[in-house]
Design a protein around this motif. Structure first.
Motif, PDB file in Angstrom:
ATOM      1  N   GLN A  53       0.844  -1.664  -0.086  1.00 33.62           N
ATOM      2  CA  GLN A  53       0.150  -0.099  -0.037  1.00 33.62           C
ATOM      3  C   GLN A  53       0.938   1.483  -0.328  1.00 33.62           C
ATOM      4  O   GLN A  53       1.556   1.590   0.706  1.00 33.62           O
ATOM      5  N   VAL A  54       0.480   2.641  -0.849  1.00 38.88           N
ATOM      6  CA  VAL A  54       1.298   4.035  -0.822  1.00 38.88           C
ATOM      7  C   VAL A  54       1.380   4.178   0.536  1.00 38.88           C
ATOM      8  O   VAL A  54      -0.170   4.584   1.060  1.00 38.88           O
ATOM      9  N   ILE A  55       2.325   4.567   1.249  1.00 37.22           N
ATOM     10  CA  ILE A  55       2.128   5.133   2.701  1.00 37.22           C
ATOM     11  C   ILE A  55       2.889   6.747   2.664  1.00 37.22           C
ATOM     12  O   ILE A  55       2.997   7.278   3.692  1.00 37.22           O
ATOM     13  N   GLY A  56       3.259   7.344   1.099  1.00 32.92           N
ATOM     14  CA  GLY A  56       4.178   7.978   1.095  1.00 32.92           C
ATOM     15  C   GLY A  56       3.950   8.803  -0.714  1.00 32.92           C
ATOM     16  O   GLY A  56       4.118   7.842  -1.006  1.00 32.92           O
ATOM     17  N   ARG A  57       3.928   9.690  -0.799  1.00 32.23           N
ATOM     18  CA  ARG A  57       4.264  10.763  -2.023  1.00 32.23           C
ATOM     19  C   ARG A  57       4.759  11.889  -2.023  1.00 32.23           C
ATOM     20  O   ARG A  57       4.804  12.447  -1.051  1.00 32.23           O
TER      21      ARG A  57
END
Length: 157
Positions: A132-136
């Motif tokens: 899962q994406v946890i930062g951008r």
């Protein structure tokens, strides 16, 4: 749905399941060879080398979506990255990362908070061990920026 559910073509034309990266922290970057941010390849490689043994990997996805700054073929991109920047982290075949024809992988990445289109080359998505994406992080954030390092360390646990 998770990052690990996708299969992508590597820069040398082989199919690779992103499930191979399950349990790793990943920094997913849309790259380009003729961009003002192209020197970030060097920092991305240093980051990859420094943390690879701890379950971390940088993954590069070349794209020609911004200013036509990635005009080369996959073979040309691979040669450029390895000879100019010593890139050893996994690179994938050139894809579209924005607009109506964006690759489903980037449709998944850009649905995570904060949502929205990728703004430019070298935007970075931090993906946790669970896919899962946890930062951008925007293009302007250098691969060795302390904010990014802190987020990676937290994800590595």
């Amino acid at each position: 749905m998770s990052f690990h559910d996708f299969t992508m073509k590597t820069i040398d034309g082989k199919e690779r399941s992103l499930g191979d990266f399950r349990g790793k922290v990943l920094l997913v970057v849309n790259t380009a060879s003729e961009c003002g941010y192209t020197p970030q390849y060097a920092g991305l490689e240093r980051l990859h080398e420094r943390l690879e043994g701890r379950g971390f990997s940088v993954l590069g996805f070349p794209s020609n979506d911004y200013g036509a700054q990635e005009p080369g073929s996959d073979a040309e991109i691979q040669t450029f990255c390895s000879t100019k920047f010593g890139v050893k982290f996994p690179l994938f075949s050139k894809i579209t990362v924005k607009g109506g024809s964006k690759h489903p992988l980037y449709a998944f990445l850009t649905q995570a908070e904060p949502t929205g289109e990728v703004k430019w080359n070298f935007e970075k998505f931090l993906v946790g061990k669970d896919g899962q994406v946890i930062g951008r992080f925007p293009s302007s954030v250098d691969p060795e920026d302390p904010k990014l390092a802190e987020a990676i360390e937290k994800a590595l646990g």
